[in-house]
Design a protein around this motif. Structure first.
Motif, PDB file in Angstrom:
ATOM      1  N   SER A  50       0.843  -1.326  -0.061  1.00  0.00           N
ATOM      2  CA  SER A  50      -0.015   0.084   0.102  1.00  0.00           C
ATOM      3  C   SER A  50       1.063   1.245   0.040  1.00  0.00           C
ATOM      4  N   SER A  51       0.413   2.403  -0.454  1.00  0.00           N
ATOM      5  CA  SER A  51       1.115   3.551  -0.549  1.00  0.00           C
ATOM      6  C   SER A  51       1.881   4.111   0.951  1.00  0.00           C
ATOM      7  N   ASP A  52       0.967   3.653   1.958  1.00  0.00           N
ATOM      8  CA  ASP A  52       1.749   4.140   3.351  1.00  0.00           C
ATOM      9  C   ASP A  52       2.652   2.968   3.772  1.00  0.00           C
ATOM     10  N   LEU A  53       2.807   1.850   3.033  1.00  0.00           N
ATOM     11  CA  LEU A  53       3.729   0.868   3.515  1.00  0.00           C
ATOM     12  C   LEU A  53       3.332   0.115   4.612  1.00  0.00           C
ATOM     13  N   THR A  54       2.092   0.000   4.967  1.00  0.00           N
ATOM     14  CA  THR A  54       1.591  -0.748   6.275  1.00  0.00           C
ATOM     15  C   THR A  54       0.881  -1.890   5.849  1.00  0.00           C
ATOM     16  N   THR A  55       0.695  -2.124   4.613  1.00  0.00           N
ATOM     17  CA  THR A  55      -0.337  -3.423   4.163  1.00  0.00           C
ATOM     18  C   THR A  55       0.437  -4.041   2.742  1.00  0.00           C
ATOM     19  N   VAL A  56       0.616  -5.231   2.810  1.00  0.00           N
ATOM     20  CA  VAL A  56       1.029  -5.902   1.479  1.00  0.00           C
ATOM     21  C   VAL A  56       0.053  -7.129   1.168  1.00  0.00           C
ATOM     22  N   THR A  57      -0.475  -7.019   0.026  1.00  0.00           N
ATOM     23  CA  THR A  57      -1.246  -8.298  -0.557  1.00  0.00           C
ATOM     24  C   THR A  57      -0.432  -8.936  -1.440  1.00  0.00           C
ATOM     25  N   LEU A  58      -0.542 -10.332  -1.096  1.00  0.00           N
ATOM     26  CA  LEU A  58      -0.117 -11.235  -1.928  1.00  0.00           C
ATOM     27  C   LEU A  58      -1.103 -12.335  -2.663  1.00  0.00           C
ATOM     28  N   LEU A  59      -0.744 -12.473  -3.967  1.00  0.00           N
ATOM     29  CA  LEU A  59      -1.741 -13.462  -4.443  1.00  0.00           C
ATOM     30  C   LEU A  59      -1.025 -14.777  -5.031  1.00  0.00           C
ATOM     31  N   TYR A  60      -1.219 -15.826  -4.813  1.00  0.00           N
ATOM     32  CA  TYR A  60      -0.525 -17.137  -4.901  1.00  0.00           C
ATOM     33  C   TYR A  60      -1.384 -17.740  -6.091  1.00  0.00           C
ATOM     34  N   ASP A  61      -0.313 -18.500  -6.912  1.00  0.00           N
ATOM     35  CA  ASP A  61      -0.943 -19.488  -7.672  1.00  0.00           C
ATOM     36  C   ASP A  61      -0.786 -20.902  -7.335  1.00  0.00           C
ATOM     37  N   SER A  62       0.218 -21.006  -6.368  1.00  0.00           N
ATOM     38  CA  SER A  62       0.675 -22.631  -6.269  1.00  0.00           C
ATOM     39  C   SER A  62       0.458 -22.976  -4.536  1.00  0.00           C
ATOM     40  N   PHE A  63      -0.261 -22.316  -3.971  1.00  0.00           N
ATOM     41  CA  PHE A  63      -0.270 -22.804  -2.421  1.00  0.00           C
ATOM     42  C   PHE A  63      -1.339 -23.938  -2.357  1.00  0.00           C
ATOM     43  N   VAL A  64      -0.977 -25.146  -3.175  1.00  0.00           N
ATOM     44  CA  VAL A  64      -2.164 -26.042  -3.087  1.00  0.00           C
ATOM     45  C   VAL A  64      -1.506 -27.321  -3.030  1.00  0.00           C
ATOM     46  N   ALA A  65      -1.801 -27.965  -1.766  1.00  0.00           N
ATOM     47  CA  ALA A  65      -1.429 -29.498  -1.553  1.00  0.00           C
ATOM     48  C   ALA A  65      -2.330 -30.374  -2.267  1.00  0.00           C
ATOM     49  N   GLN A  66      -1.863 -31.535  -3.014  1.00  0.00           N
ATOM     50  CA  GLN A  66      -2.715 -32.480  -3.457  1.00  0.00           C
ATOM     51  C   GLN A  66      -2.265 -33.779  -3.257  1.00  0.00           C
ATOM     52  N   ALA A  67      -3.287 -34.704  -3.366  1.00  0.00           N
ATOM     53  CA  ALA A  67      -3.244 -36.301  -3.222  1.00  0.00           C
ATOM     54  C   ALA A  67      -4.115 -37.107  -3.896  1.00  0.00           C
ATOM     55  N   GLY A  68      -3.782 -38.209  -4.188  1.00  0.00           N
ATOM     56  CA  GLY A  68      -4.555 -39.076  -5.157  1.00  0.00           C
ATOM     57  C   GLY A  68      -3.896 -39.936  -6.196  1.00  0.00           C
ATOM     58  N   LYS A  69      -4.821 -40.695  -6.739  1.00  0.00           N
ATOM     59  CA  LYS A  69      -4.138 -41.556  -8.117  1.00  0.00           C
ATOM     60  C   LYS A  69      -3.568 -40.562  -8.975  1.00  0.00           C
ATOM     61  N   ASN A  70      -2.423 -40.991  -9.297  1.00  0.00           N
ATOM     62  CA  ASN A  70      -1.623 -40.513 -10.659  1.00  0.00           C
ATOM     63  C   ASN A  70      -1.265 -39.287 -10.238  1.00  0.00           C
ATOM     64  N   ILE A  71      -1.367 -38.607  -9.089  1.00  0.00           N
ATOM     65  CA  ILE A  71      -0.537 -37.607  -8.338  1.00  0.00           C
ATOM     66  C   ILE A  71       0.787 -37.666  -7.691  1.00  0.00           C
ATOM     67  N   PRO A  72       1.943 -37.223  -8.110  1.00  0.00           N
ATOM     68  CA  PRO A  72       3.152 -37.609  -7.524  1.00  0.00           C
ATOM     69  C   PRO A  72       3.141 -37.229  -5.776  1.00  0.00           C
ATOM     70  N   ALA A  73       3.890 -37.779  -5.109  1.00  0.00           N
ATOM     71  CA  ALA A  73       3.998 -37.843  -3.657  1.00  0.00           C
ATOM     72  C   ALA A  73       4.513 -36.637  -3.181  1.00  0.00           C
ATOM     73  N   SER A  74       5.291 -35.849  -4.257  1.00  0.00           N
ATOM     74  CA  SER A  74       5.869 -34.512  -4.058  1.00  0.00           C
ATOM     75  C   SER A  74       4.786 -33.477  -3.734  1.00  0.00           C
ATOM     76  N   GLN A  75       3.648 -33.573  -4.468  1.00  0.00           N
ATOM     77  CA  GLN A  75       2.437 -32.873  -4.392  1.00  0.00           C
ATOM     78  C   GLN A  75       1.671 -32.638  -3.011  1.00  0.00           C
TER      79      GLN A  75
END
Length: 201
Positions: A50-75
């Motif tokens: 923000s202009s007064d440097l007191t607020t920061v907004t972050l937009l994530y693309d990748s903060f998603v954990a997944q599990a299931g068939k054919n999904i790599p264990a790394s996820q």
């Protein structure tokens, strides 16, 4: 898909047990922020101060954990390490008072989702963590609230500007689940201004 994270300082001091005559929320500013991790790799986060440097907004693309068939264990686990440089009045120590995390979870029966956040200041070995478990079956939005008291929290060092570190993660168990499972962080809202006087050694 982007997920929003909002860190706010301004106007939140009233919610924390700040001593009379102590700094207000506007006396604390964010000087800089860095991030890294599987939940926020380079190029996957959009942020704005923000202009007064007191607020920061972050937009994530990748903060998603997944599990299931054919999904790599790394996820099955994702994390994001935030490093926030803060400026605040001399003679005071500063800490996190409260933080809310919001997201979505799809956890089948027999599985578990874990949301964890760890807070600490650079140069100090003391940490404080909070963990929430989401047991299946669960298919809904969730809210995780971390709230800390004066005795239980961690404090910035005296005499230097504090570098606050927040390591948040989401993970699914078991990682080799065959049924689809999903756990996201869409937003978080830490309330920073809790102060007390530095004590001279």
């Amino acid at each position: 898909m982007r997920f929003a994270t909002l860190f706010a300082i301004a106007g939140l001091a009233a919610a924390a047990p700040t001593p009379a005559g102590g700094p207000s929320g506007h006396d604390v500013t964010i000087e800089g922020i860095a991030f890294a991790g599987s939940g926020c790799p380079a190029g996957s986060v959009a942020g704005q101060l923000s202009s007064d440097l007191t607020t920061v907004t972050l937009l994530y693309d990748s903060f998603v954990a997944q599990a299931g068939k054919n999904i790599p264990a790394s996820q099955y686990r994702k994390n994001c390490q935030l490093n926030i440089k803060l400026k605040y009045p001399s003679g005071w120590q500063f800490s996190v008072f409260k933080a809310d995390y919001r997201g979505y979870a799809q956890v089948p029966a027999g599985d578990t989702g874990t949301c964890k956040a760890t807070y600490y200041f650079s140069g100090d070995s003391k940490q404080i963590s909070s963990t929430t478990l989401i047991k299946g079956p669960f298919d809904d939005n969730y809210i995780k609230t971390d709230q800390f008291g004066v005795e239980s929290t961690v404090w910035s060092p005296c005499g230097v500007e504090g570098l606050l570190n927040i390591n948040s993660e989401v993970r699914l168990s078991p990682p080799d689940a065959t049924k689809p499972a999903l756990l996201t962080v869409r937003s978080s809202f830490p309330s920073f201004p809790m102060f007390h006087h530095c004590i001279s050694s």
